[in-house]
Design a protein around this motif. Sequence first.
Motif, PDB file in Angstrom:
ATOM      1  N   PRO A   1       0.817  -1.217   0.000  1.00 49.68           N
ATOM      2  CA  PRO A   1       0.000   0.000   0.000  1.00 49.68           C
ATOM      3  C   PRO A   1       0.852   1.269   0.000  1.00 49.68           C
ATOM      4  N   SER A   2       1.992   1.213   0.682  1.00 52.40           N
ATOM      5  CA  SER A   2       2.845   2.404   0.741  1.00 52.40           C
ATOM      6  C   SER A   2       3.323   2.810  -0.633  1.00 52.40           C
ATOM      7  N   SER A   3       3.627   1.813  -1.487  1.00 52.81           N
ATOM      8  CA  SER A   3       4.155   2.147  -2.808  1.00 52.81           C
ATOM      9  C   SER A   3       3.075   2.833  -3.641  1.00 52.81           C
ATOM     10  N   VAL A   4       1.819   2.441  -3.429  1.00 52.13           N
ATOM     11  CA  VAL A   4       0.725   3.073  -4.166  1.00 52.13           C
ATOM     12  C   VAL A   4       0.582   4.531  -3.710  1.00 52.13           C
ATOM     13  N   VAL A   5       0.655   4.729  -2.401  1.00 54.49           N
ATOM     14  CA  VAL A   5       0.507   6.085  -1.873  1.00 54.49           C
ATOM     15  C   VAL A   5       1.687   6.943  -2.350  1.00 54.49           C
ATOM     16  N   PHE A   6       2.880   6.361  -2.331  1.00 50.01           N
ATOM     17  CA  PHE A   6       4.061   7.089  -2.809  1.00 50.01           C
ATOM     18  C   PHE A   6       3.870   7.526  -4.257  1.00 50.01           C
ATOM     19  N   ASP A   7       3.437   6.572  -5.091  1.00 52.40           N
ATOM     20  CA  ASP A   7       3.229   6.897  -6.506  1.00 52.40           C
ATOM     21  C   ASP A   7       2.175   7.975  -6.705  1.00 52.40           C
ATOM     22  N   ALA A   8       1.117   7.896  -5.906  1.00 55.31           N
ATOM     23  CA  ALA A   8       0.045   8.895  -6.035  1.00 55.31           C
ATOM     24  C   ALA A   8       0.565  10.280  -5.667  1.00 55.31           C
ATOM     25  N   VAL A   9       1.406  10.350  -4.649  1.00 58.04           N
ATOM     26  CA  VAL A   9       1.950  11.643  -4.226  1.00 58.04           C
ATOM     27  C   VAL A   9       2.872  12.191  -5.320  1.00 58.04           C
ATOM     28  N   GLU A  10       3.692  11.310  -5.888  1.00 54.42           N
ATOM     29  CA  GLU A  10       4.573  11.738  -6.983  1.00 54.42           C
ATOM     30  C   GLU A  10       3.760  12.240  -8.175  1.00 54.42           C
ATOM     31  N   HIS A  11       2.717  11.468  -8.484  1.00 57.69           N
ATOM     32  CA  HIS A  11       1.836  11.815  -9.605  1.00 57.69           C
ATOM     33  C   HIS A  11       1.214  13.196  -9.359  1.00 57.69           C
ATOM     34  N   ALA A  12       0.747  13.387  -8.140  1.00 59.25           N
ATOM     35  CA  ALA A  12       0.101  14.665  -7.782  1.00 59.25           C
ATOM     36  C   ALA A  12       1.113  15.803  -7.842  1.00 59.25           C
ATOM     37  N   ALA A  13       2.312  15.566  -7.297  1.00 65.77           N
ATOM     38  CA  ALA A  13       3.332  16.625  -7.254  1.00 65.77           C
ATOM     39  C   ALA A  13       3.724  17.032  -8.671  1.00 65.77           C
ATOM     40  N   ALA A  14       3.868  16.028  -9.537  1.00 65.35           N
ATOM     41  CA  ALA A  14       4.302  16.312 -10.910  1.00 65.35           C
ATOM     42  C   ALA A  14       3.281  17.162 -11.654  1.00 65.35           C
ATOM     43  N   ARG A  15       2.026  17.047 -11.254  1.00 66.00           N
ATOM     44  CA  ARG A  15       0.971  17.799 -11.952  1.00 66.00           C
ATOM     45  C   ARG A  15       0.482  19.005 -11.173  1.00 66.00           C
ATOM     46  N   GLY A  16       1.144  19.293 -10.099  1.00 65.49           N
ATOM     47  CA  GLY A  16       0.742  20.450  -9.296  1.00 65.49           C
ATOM     48  C   GLY A  16      -0.608  20.274  -8.622  1.00 65.49           C
ATOM     49  N   ALA A  17      -0.983  19.004  -8.354  1.00 66.48           N
ATOM     50  CA  ALA A  17      -2.282  18.767  -7.698  1.00 66.48           C
ATOM     51  C   ALA A  17      -2.230  19.226  -6.244  1.00 66.48           C
ATOM     52  N   ASP A  18      -3.406  19.540  -5.702  1.00 72.09           N
ATOM     53  CA  ASP A  18      -3.482  20.075  -4.348  1.00 72.09           C
ATOM     54  C   ASP A  18      -3.545  18.997  -3.280  1.00 72.09           C
ATOM     55  N   LEU A  19      -4.211  17.891  -3.627  1.00 70.75           N
ATOM     56  CA  LEU A  19      -4.640  16.989  -2.570  1.00 70.75           C
ATOM     57  C   LEU A  19      -4.619  15.529  -3.025  1.00 70.75           C
ATOM     58  N   VAL A  20      -4.039  14.666  -2.174  1.00 68.20           N
ATOM     59  CA  VAL A  20      -4.113  13.220  -2.411  1.00 68.20           C
ATOM     60  C   VAL A  20      -5.004  12.622  -1.329  1.00 68.20           C
ATOM     61  N   LEU A  21      -6.032  11.905  -1.758  1.00 74.65           N
ATOM     62  CA  LEU A  21      -6.902  11.219  -0.802  1.00 74.65           C
ATOM     63  C   LEU A  21      -6.515   9.745  -0.829  1.00 74.65           C
ATOM     64  N   ALA A  22      -5.955   9.263   0.268  1.00 71.54           N
ATOM     65  CA  ALA A  22      -5.366   7.924   0.256  1.00 71.54           C
ATOM     66  C   ALA A  22      -6.153   6.920   1.081  1.00 71.54           C
TER      67      ALA A  22
END
Length: 341
Positions: free
Chosen positions: A203-224
Amino acid sequence: MLSTTSSPNRLPAGTRTTDPTFSPVPARVRIGTPPVAFRAMGLRSRLGRARDAWSSHLATIRASEVVDDRIWQELGDALILADVGVATADELLDEVRQRVGREGVDDVDGVLGILKSVLVDRLGGADRSLALGGSPSVWLFVGVNGVGKTTTIGKLGGREADAGRHVVFAAGDTFRAAAADQLAMWADRAGAPVVRGAEGADPSSVVFDAVEHAAARGADLVLADTAGRVHTKSNLMDELAKVRRVAEKGSGTVTETLLVIDATTGQNGLIQARQFAEVAAVTGIVLTKLDGSARGGIVVAVQEDLGIPVKLVGVGEGADDLVEFDPVDFVDALFAVDVTA
Ligand code: GDP
């Protein structure tokens, strides 16, 4: 292998965040007034059975002309049946009796008015806002299986997207294949991307990837989402600590850890909740399925017992069935004389 899916009708990546109104997010931004659609439905009409149970007790109490022992007994029974918890019910009634004596109240409506005010005082004063403040901010959802984590993320993601925030969903419950599919459906509705992993992935790797994905696109919020398996306490602690650490490895900041509790499980739910609250730095409670529970008093029990504010309440399975918890509205709704909102 991690994959990212997004709705065909979502705005192109970065569209929202190129708008200077929404990005970059200043430190410790607090969510303001939620969209009207989200607030429009009164709690009163949506508490369903939680209100029904009270209503029948209150009808008996209100029918009495005098404040006698029977009324105090009836009030105590009502509070306990509503799942306030025995000790808290006793404390509440002691406080009400003292104020009734002090203020010379001798009618049933006066007593109920004091009980309402004591309940509001007990529930009030907490900060129920949801914190933002990272680039992106990460809100982690924890709790046992079936309590409504995925559904809550779906509802909340839709609301945040409607408010103009660029949201990314992280399907961190990799132990239940259906959970990721379910989350993908909600993400699609919200026009937001979902990052998911293979079944059984860390699960941690999924959350890590989501945060990277969000950061790369300037997203505001990750709901995990996180897995809600019943753990031993040390496993639970290790897993949640790891998810949190990994979520903050890059530019993400965990600004909320929301513990989701199913109101229909009553005092059993409280026991599970205590375990989570001991191992995770829980910042708020989401109490789901209040529409299906005859025990609205669980709100009081949860907050008293855990000392953590109830921030959101789930009152159904639909996208709009999540409301911000407001003590005055809630107590008013419970004590309302009729059910028409
Ligand atoms: P998870 O395992 O914690 O992710 O739980 P799910 O989100 O899958 O929810 C389990 C079930 O509870 C689903 O059937 C949801 O539709 C239902 N559910 C979630 N929240 C609510 C709520 O506030 N009210 C009602 N009536 N059902 C809910």
